[in-house]
Design an enzyme around this catalytic site. Sequence first.
Site, PDB file in Angstrom:
ATOM      1  N   PRO A  64       0.851  -1.199   0.000  1.00  0.00           N
ATOM      2  CG  PRO A  64      -0.638  -1.531   1.745  1.00  0.00           C
ATOM      3  CD  PRO A  64       0.662  -2.002   1.199  1.00  0.00           C
ATOM      4  CG  HIS A  65       1.973   2.867  -3.273  1.00  0.00           C
ATOM      5  ND1 HIS A  65       1.687   1.568  -3.621  1.00  0.00           N
ATOM      6  CD2 HIS A  65       1.706   3.604  -4.375  1.00  0.00           C
ATOM      7  CE1 HIS A  65       1.284   1.518  -4.871  1.00  0.00           C
ATOM      8  NE2 HIS A  65       1.283   2.751  -5.356  1.00  0.00           N
TER       9      HIS A  65
END
Length: 153
Positions: A64-65
Site C-alpha cells: 500500500p502506498h
Amino acid sequence: MTALFTLLPEAVAIVPAGSKPEILELLAGTFAKVYGLDHEDVRGGLRDREDLGSTGFGRGVAIPHARLGSVGRPLAAFLKLQSPVDFDAADGMPVDLVFGLLSPEAAGSTHLHALAAISRMMRDEHMHQMLTQATEPEALFGVLCNVIDRDAA
C-alpha cells in the site's frame, strides 16, 4: 547513495488483522504514531490509492502506498500479519506481509524508484523466506535493514 526511504524500527510490527480495511487502518496508525503524521490524512491517502486498484503484489505481499502533502521524504512501515488476509491481490493469494510507503506529493520518480526497490526486495525468494520465518519485529527490521543498506551502497 542514500536509502530511497526511511524505515524506523518502531515502524515494523507483527499484528493481528482480519480484513483489508483493518490492515490499512493499522498501517495508517503506524505511520501516524511513528512519523508524527495525521492519522486521517494517511488513512485517506492509502484508501484513495487502494480504490484505484489493489496494491496486493502477489505471493502474500501487499505494498500500500500514497503521496501526501504532509510528508517531507519517503517513509516506510512494515507489518507482518499473524494470519493471512484477503487483499484482492492479482494472484488471488491472501496477504501476510505488508510494506507501506508514503512519499511527498511532488516526489515523482523518487516515489517510483522507492516502489521499485520495495518490489525487488519482496520478489527476492531468500528475502521473502526470511521475512516469513521471522517471529519478532526486531528480526524483521534486521532483515529489512540489511537489504536496504546493501542496496543503498
